[in-house]
Write a protein that holds these residues in place. Structure first.
Motif, short mmCIF file in Angstrom:
data_model
loop_
_atom_site.label_atom_id
_atom_site.label_comp_id
_atom_site.label_asym_id
_atom_site.label_seq_id
_atom_site.Cartn_x
_atom_site.Cartn_y
_atom_site.Cartn_z
N TRP A 99 -9.19 -0.51 -1.19
CA TRP A 99 -7.86 -0.21 -0.72
C TRP A 99 -7.39 1.14 -1.22
O TRP A 99 -7.72 1.57 -2.32
CB TRP A 99 -6.88 -1.28 -1.17
CG TRP A 99 -6.94 -2.55 -0.38
CD1 TRP A 99 -7.76 -2.84 0.66
CD2 TRP A 99 -6.13 -3.72 -0.58
NE1 TRP A 99 -7.54 -4.09 1.13
CE2 TRP A 99 -6.54 -4.67 0.38
CE3 TRP A 99 -5.13 -4.06 -1.47
CZ2 TRP A 99 -5.96 -5.92 0.47
CZ3 TRP A 99 -4.54 -5.30 -1.39
CH2 TRP A 99 -4.95 -6.23 -0.43
N THR A 100 -6.57 1.81 -0.40
CA THR A 100 -5.88 3.01 -0.83
C THR A 100 -4.43 2.66 -1.17
O THR A 100 -3.99 1.53 -0.97
CB THR A 100 -5.91 4.09 0.26
OG1 THR A 100 -5.25 3.59 1.44
CG2 THR A 100 -7.35 4.45 0.61
N ALA A 101 -3.70 3.64 -1.67
CA ALA A 101 -2.32 3.38 -2.10
C ALA A 101 -1.45 2.92 -0.93
O ALA A 101 -0.58 2.06 -1.09
CB ALA A 101 -1.74 4.63 -2.74
N ASN A 114 -8.38 5.25 -5.89
CA ASN A 114 -9.14 5.48 -4.67
C ASN A 114 -8.51 6.59 -3.82
O ASN A 114 -9.21 7.46 -3.29
CB ASN A 114 -9.24 4.19 -3.85
CG ASN A 114 -10.10 3.14 -4.51
OD1 ASN A 114 -10.94 3.45 -5.36
ND2 ASN A 114 -9.91 1.89 -4.13
N SER A 115 -7.20 6.54 -3.67
CA SER A 115 -6.51 7.56 -2.88
C SER A 115 -6.70 8.94 -3.48
O SER A 115 -6.93 9.93 -2.76
CB SER A 115 -5.02 7.24 -2.77
OG SER A 115 -4.79 6.12 -1.94
N ALA A 128 -5.95 1.21 -6.28
CA ALA A 128 -5.63 1.85 -5.00
C ALA A 128 -5.24 3.31 -5.20
O ALA A 128 -5.65 4.19 -4.43
CB ALA A 128 -4.51 1.08 -4.31
N THR A 153 3.68 6.44 -5.35
CA THR A 153 2.71 7.05 -4.44
C THR A 153 3.18 8.39 -3.90
O THR A 153 2.35 9.23 -3.52
CB THR A 153 2.41 6.12 -3.26
OG1 THR A 153 3.64 5.75 -2.61
CG2 THR A 153 1.73 4.86 -3.74
N HIS A 212 -3.48 -4.70 -6.91
CA HIS A 212 -4.45 -3.73 -7.43
C HIS A 212 -3.97 -2.29 -7.21
O HIS A 212 -4.70 -1.44 -6.70
CB HIS A 212 -5.83 -3.91 -6.79
CG HIS A 212 -6.37 -5.31 -6.87
ND1 HIS A 212 -6.88 -5.84 -8.05
CD2 HIS A 212 -6.45 -6.29 -5.94
CE1 HIS A 212 -7.29 -7.08 -7.81
NE2 HIS A 212 -7.03 -7.38 -6.56
N ALA A 231 -2.15 -0.72 -0.18
CA ALA A 231 -1.55 -1.56 -1.22
C ALA A 231 -0.05 -1.69 -1.02
O ALA A 231 0.53 -2.77 -1.23
CB ALA A 231 -1.87 -0.98 -2.60
#
Length: 278
Positions: free
Chosen positions: A225-227, A76-77, A73, A252, A69, A230
């Motif tokens: 989840w964040t990056a 979200n970050s 992620a 990222t 995902h 992940a």
């Protein structure tokens, strides 16, 4: 013409700057090189400067993997960093101005408490913070990840030092116009602290984006989840996906590189000069 010693000094400075540039860019080169290789090339004992066949599919596989995902992620970050950076910076600015300018009883005690929080290790407050956030229903929510990071005592102290050196003549002119403390802060002090806001905001964005332990504990469900979390799934005791790991690292780190390139001048200016010149 320049003298020989001066020319040698310039040449030495250029050589040192070139070496430092190479050292700084080497991790980025290795990251991109590894992201474009397959597993066999990454584990091969023979060194190659650049893959003969570039596997761009590593990036598409990164976002098509149903167990990671990565797209969610990254979203979200980005959302966490975009909220945390400006809110925490503005709160620190307001608190710093209050400590520097507003005469209230007990201000010295409050300032000592703020300084004291810098001396408390994060491991000592981790469990109590989790208990409080969890009891409020913050587990598996983005606000549960964001809320504890909104208070930055270090930024408060920097802003306090900045406003201590703020020209009092500007505030006196504002008082003649009938401004109170809130008006002085919002219309005079805050607009004049652009470099500090930009530099500390950029640093807060980077710190929030790189957060791992707290988002890992709070964001237990993959939807939260964040990056960074992940990315950790590519390297576990059960599975090792090096191409996916390096491809994810390139993706990222890109927002941070862009942030640094845009805000590097403000970071240096805001941190190096914590006040205004008379």
């Amino acid at each position: 013409m320049r003298s020989l010693p001066q020319a040698l000094r310039l040449s030495a400075r250029g050589l040192v700057a070139g070496l430092l540039t190479v050292l700084f860019l080497t991790p980025f080169y290795l990251m991109l090189r590894n992201a474009l290789m397959d597993s066999r090339g990454l584990t091969s004992p023979h060194w190659t400067w650049w893959p003969s066949t570039m596997h761009w599919g590593n990036f598409t596989a990164l976002f098509s993997d149903p167990s990671v995902h990565m797209g969610d992620a990254l979203r979200n970050s980005l959302l966490i960093a975009v909220i945390t950076a400006p809110v925490s910076t503005l709160l620190a600015s307001a608190a710093g101005y209050a400590f520097a300018r507003i005469p209230v009883p007990g201000k010295g005690v409050l300032l000592a408490l703020v300084v004291g929080t810098l001396m408390i290790p994060g491991s000592a407050t981790f469990v109590p913070t989790f208990v409080v956030v969890g009891s409020l229903g913050g587990v598996n929510t983005l606000w549960g990840i964001i809320a504890p990071g909104l208070f930055n005592p270090f930024a408060v102290l920097l802003f306090r030092n900045f406003y201590l050196r703020f020209p009092a003549e500007l505030e006196e002119a504002g008082r003649l116009d009938g401004l109170g403390w809130l008006g002085l802060y919002g219309r005079i002090a805050l607009p004049s602290s652009g470099a500090m806001l930009a530099s500390l905001g950029a640093l807060a964005f980077i710190d929030s984006w790189n957060g791992f332990l707290w988002p890992l504990v709070i964001g237990q469900d993959p939807s939260a989840w964040t990056a960074q979390i992940a990315l950790s799934t590519f390297l576990t005791s059960q599975t090792i996906n090096l191409p996916g790991l390096f491809a994810g690292a390139v993706v990222t780190i890109t927002p941070l590189v862009v942030m640094f390139l845009v805000a590097q001048r403000y970071i240096v200016e805001g941190i190096a000069t914590s006040g205004l010149k008379g």
